[in-house]
Design a protein around this motif. Structure first.
Motif, mmCIF file in Angstrom:
data_model
loop_
_atom_site.group_PDB
_atom_site.id
_atom_site.type_symbol
_atom_site.label_atom_id
_atom_site.label_comp_id
_atom_site.label_asym_id
_atom_site.label_seq_id
_atom_site.Cartn_x
_atom_site.Cartn_y
_atom_site.Cartn_z
ATOM 1 N N ARG A 24 -18.494 35.255 60.955
ATOM 2 C CA ARG A 24 -17.400 36.248 60.448
ATOM 3 C C ARG A 24 -17.957 37.190 59.305
ATOM 4 N NH1 ARG A 24 -13.899 32.484 57.723
ATOM 5 N NH2 ARG A 24 -15.857 31.263 57.731
ATOM 6 N N ASP A 25 -17.757 38.301 59.438
ATOM 7 C CA ASP A 25 -18.116 39.224 58.268
ATOM 8 C C ASP A 25 -17.037 39.247 57.306
ATOM 9 O OD1 ASP A 25 -19.307 41.373 56.524
ATOM 10 O OD2 ASP A 25 -18.739 42.957 57.944
ATOM 11 N N LEU A 26 -17.538 38.749 56.236
ATOM 12 C CA LEU A 26 -16.675 38.657 54.751
ATOM 13 C C LEU A 26 -16.122 39.689 54.280
ATOM 14 C CD1 LEU A 26 -18.258 35.442 53.673
ATOM 15 C CD2 LEU A 26 -16.314 35.455 55.128
ATOM 16 N N GLY A 27 -16.962 40.782 54.348
ATOM 17 C CA GLY A 27 -16.624 42.028 53.779
ATOM 18 C C GLY A 27 -17.407 42.177 52.526
ATOM 19 N N HIS A 33 -15.165 38.979 44.588
ATOM 20 C CA HIS A 33 -13.970 38.362 44.534
ATOM 21 C C HIS A 33 -14.120 36.998 44.220
ATOM 22 C CE1 HIS A 33 -9.807 37.486 45.855
ATOM 23 N NE2 HIS A 33 -10.135 36.632 46.734
ATOM 24 N N ARG A 34 -15.153 36.358 44.732
ATOM 25 C CA ARG A 34 -15.420 34.972 44.529
ATOM 26 C C ARG A 34 -15.760 34.829 43.144
ATOM 27 N NH1 ARG A 34 -16.364 30.363 47.867
ATOM 28 N NH2 ARG A 34 -17.713 30.014 46.084
ATOM 29 N N HIS A 39 -14.474 33.141 37.557
ATOM 30 C CA HIS A 39 -14.245 33.424 36.401
ATOM 31 C C HIS A 39 -12.708 33.014 35.710
ATOM 32 C CE1 HIS A 39 -15.239 35.800 32.550
ATOM 33 N NE2 HIS A 39 -13.942 36.064 32.473
ATOM 34 N N THR A 40 -11.833 33.019 36.630
ATOM 35 C CA THR A 40 -10.348 32.600 36.353
ATOM 36 C C THR A 40 -10.472 31.356 36.214
ATOM 37 O OG1 THR A 40 -9.374 34.575 37.272
ATOM 38 C CG2 THR A 40 -8.154 32.993 36.987
#
Length: 60
Positions: A24-27, A33-34, A39-40
């Motif tokens: 699966r290509d995660l983009g 995004h990770r 960080h959040t």
């Protein structure tokens, strides 16, 4: 191909075969995004450690 890239591909193939999952290509922005999510989580954990209650309400 640099060794780290080859190792990364090998590890990916290993887990796809072990879990019987297709590729699966995660983009292109998956890693960023990770990092943002991690960080959040770290910032929330720090605030909670200081005694604050944190409610996440993402901006639109």
């Amino acid at each position: 191909m640099p060794r780290s890239a080859a190792l990364s591909i090998l590890v990916s193939v290993y887990y796809m075969l072990e879990r019987n999952e297709p590729y699966r290509d995660l983009g292109s922005n998956w890693l960023q995004h990770r990092r943002d999510e991690a960080h959040t989580r770290r910032l929330v954990a720090k605030l909670e450690h200081l005694g604050h209650t944190v409610v996440i309400d993402p901006a639109v």
